[in-house]
Every structure is written in structure tokens, then in C-alpha cells.
Design a protein around this motif. Structure first.
Motif, PDB file in Angstrom:
ATOM      1  N   GLU A 122      34.985  40.096  37.747  1.00 27.10           N
ATOM      2  CA  GLU A 122      35.418  39.448  36.571  1.00 27.10           C
ATOM      3  C   GLU A 122      35.562  40.257  35.483  1.00 27.10           C
ATOM      4  OE1 GLU A 122      33.862  35.681  35.931  1.00 27.10           O
ATOM      5  OE2 GLU A 122      34.176  34.920  37.944  1.00 27.10           O
ATOM      6  N   ASP A 123      34.480  41.364  35.286  1.00 22.64           N
ATOM      7  CA  ASP A 123      34.610  42.223  34.196  1.00 22.64           C
ATOM      8  C   ASP A 123      35.544  43.288  34.256  1.00 22.64           C
ATOM      9  OD1 ASP A 123      32.866  43.556  32.026  1.00 22.64           O
ATOM     10  OD2 ASP A 123      33.249  45.287  33.453  1.00 22.64           O
ATOM     11  N   SER A 150      32.461  43.390  46.732  1.00 20.73           N
ATOM     12  CA  SER A 150      33.717  43.061  46.302  1.00 20.73           C
ATOM     13  C   SER A 150      34.593  43.384  47.111  1.00 20.73           C
ATOM     14  CB  SER A 150      34.032  43.850  44.938  1.00 20.73           C
ATOM     15  OG  SER A 150      34.354  45.031  44.934  1.00 20.73           O
ATOM     16  N   GLY A 189      36.152  35.021  45.002  1.00 18.20           N
ATOM     17  CA  GLY A 189      35.238  35.364  44.083  1.00 18.20           C
ATOM     18  C   GLY A 189      34.676  36.713  44.638  1.00 18.20           C
ATOM     19  N   LYS A 192      40.432  37.176  44.507  1.00 18.87           N
ATOM     20  CA  LYS A 192      40.245  36.285  43.462  1.00 18.87           C
ATOM     21  C   LYS A 192      39.867  34.687  43.800  1.00 18.87           C
ATOM     22  CE  LYS A 192      42.900  39.001  40.074  1.00 18.87           C
ATOM     23  NZ  LYS A 192      44.086  39.409  39.328  1.00 18.87           N
TER      24      LYS A 192
END
Ligand SMILES: N[C@@H](CCC(=O)N[C@@H](CS)C(=O)NCC(=O)O)C(=O)O
Length: 216
Positions: free
Chosen positions: A80-81, A152, A76, A73
Motif C-alpha cells: 500500500e505504501d 508481496s 492484499g 491488490k
């Protein structure tokens, strides 16, 4: 004070966070222990184990899954979804299930360890890798990454676990294991070439991390 990541010297359960810090350009202190020096630190940890992330106020955050998500987090690298986050998580939990199969083998004598690991790779381990390959194949067709069409923490976790399982320190696991799983091999290699990851292993890719390099 920078965040301090406490763990043993090898990749293990701290490597995902190390890479997330590195990709995100977040300064951190990588504090490494031997079994002897860990004995002194152990009582200071919440659950008697590492990794632990020491926060600037001295608080200690334990459990690699919690640390990885927190650092992701900050960097980044946690979707986020909510659905994309869950899709990332499902792959990481699948990887955990795969790696957990090997937990009983760590303390075995060498011959028993090799035999047990070969049995895992021919049975439950194979099922889990095949299932992971299917999910990654679908993800590849939908944007090239595990979730949300961009890098991610889950892609980093795939890379770390697939690189780690074929590490030279893993007795009984063939270095060419991923040749049997072309989707996994190609995916691992793609993430190995992410510039920050590639640069990290140009610096640290010796010994147990030799398998973290891009394929030749
Ligand atoms: N579920 C924990 C497991 C942590 C764990 O097993 N840590 C091991 C090293 S990989 C450890 O600290 N062993 C020393 C001990 O238990 O005394 C996590 O993922 O952080």
C-alpha cells in the motif's frame, strides 16, 4: 461468477496470478488453451494475446503486468505504501528485462536455441541475475522480502521467474543454473516453502512445473 483466467496450460505469464489467487484464497477459474483452441478465443481478447482475466460482467483485462497487479491488490499482496510498491515494481521490471532476453530464442531450432541461450547466460543474462541478487541480498537484510518486510506479489514474481527459467522445458538452460547464484537460489527456495505455494505444487508440480518445487 468467479474471475476466469484464460491462458495456455503451462505456467508462463499466468503463473504469478494463479499463485496470487491461491495465496489470497480467492476463487478463480483457470481456463487452459491449446494452440488450436486459442485460435477461437483470440479475437475475443483485447490485444489478441493471453493471459486475459475475464471479469464477472464479461469485460476482458489483458497484459500480465496489469492482471498481476490487479489480483495482487485483491489478495492484499500489493504494497500500500507508494515507495514499497515502487520497490516491488522495480524488481518485477528487472525480471521482465531478464526474461525478455530469451524472447527471440523461443522460435529458434533446437541447436540454435541452446547456443543462443548459453550466450545470454554468459553475457547480459549473467549481469541481470547478478544485479538482481544484489538487490535481493539487501532486501533479505531489511526484512527478508522484496518490499516492506512481508510477502508481496514481487516475491511471487521472483519465485515464478527463477523457477520457470530452470524448467525442464527450457532447452539450453542448466537445471542447476541457480547454483551459481546462491542468493537467488536461497530466495527462490524460501518462497517455494510458503505454505500455499508449496501446497499448489504438491498438486500441480509435474512436467514443466517440476522446477517450482522446493529444493530437495
Ligand atoms: N505483454 C503481454 C504479452 C502476452 C503474450 O506474449 N502472450 C503470448 C503467450 S505467452 C500469446 O498470447 N501468444 C499468442 C499470440 O500472440 O497469438 C503480457 O505480458 O501479457
Amino acid at each position: 461468477m468467479a474471475l476466469r483466467l484464460h491462458y495456455f496450460a503451462g505456467p508462463g505469464r499466468a503463473e504469478v496470478s494463479r499463485l496470487l489467487f491461491t495465496i489470497g484464497g480467492i476463487p478463480f477459474e483457470d481456463v487452459g488453451y491449446s494452440w488450436e483452441t486459442f485460435a477461437e478465443f483470440k479475437p475475443k481478447t483485447p490485444f489478441g494475446q493471453v493471459p486475459v482475466l475475464e471479469l464477472p460482467d464479461g469485460k476482458m483485462l489483458a497484459q500480465s503486468g496489469a492482471i498481476d497487479r490487479y489480483v495482487a491488490k485483491l489478495a492484499g499482496l500489493y504494497p500500500e505504501d507508494p515507495l514499497q510498491a515502487a520497490l516491488a515494481d522495480q524488481v518485477v521490471f528487472q525480471l521482465n528485462d531478464f526474461m525478455d532476453l530469451f524472447t527471440p530464442t523461443w522460435t529458434m531450432e533446437k541447436d540454435a536455441k541452446i547456443k543462443a541461450r548459453q550466450e545470454i547466460l554468459a553475457g547480459k543474462g549473467k549481469e541481470k541475475l547478478q544485479a538482481l541478487a544484489k538487490v535481493l541480498e539487501a532486501a533479505e537484510a531489511e526484512g527478508g522480502y522484496v518490499a516492506g518486510g512481508k510477502l508481496s506479489f514481487a516475491d511471487v514474481a521472483v519465485f515464478v521467474n527463477l523457477s520457470g527459467i530452470t524448467s525442464p522445458i527450457m532447452d539450453g538452460i542448466p537445471a542447476g543454473l541457480l547454483d551459481e547464484y546462491p542468493v537467488l537460489k536461497a530466495f527462490r527456495n524460501k518462497i517455494a516453502k510458503v505454505p500455499a505455494i508449496k501446497a499448489y505444487y504438491e498438486k500441480y508440480g509435474e512436467g514443466p512445473r517440476a522446477s517450482f518445487q522446493p529444493d530437495p
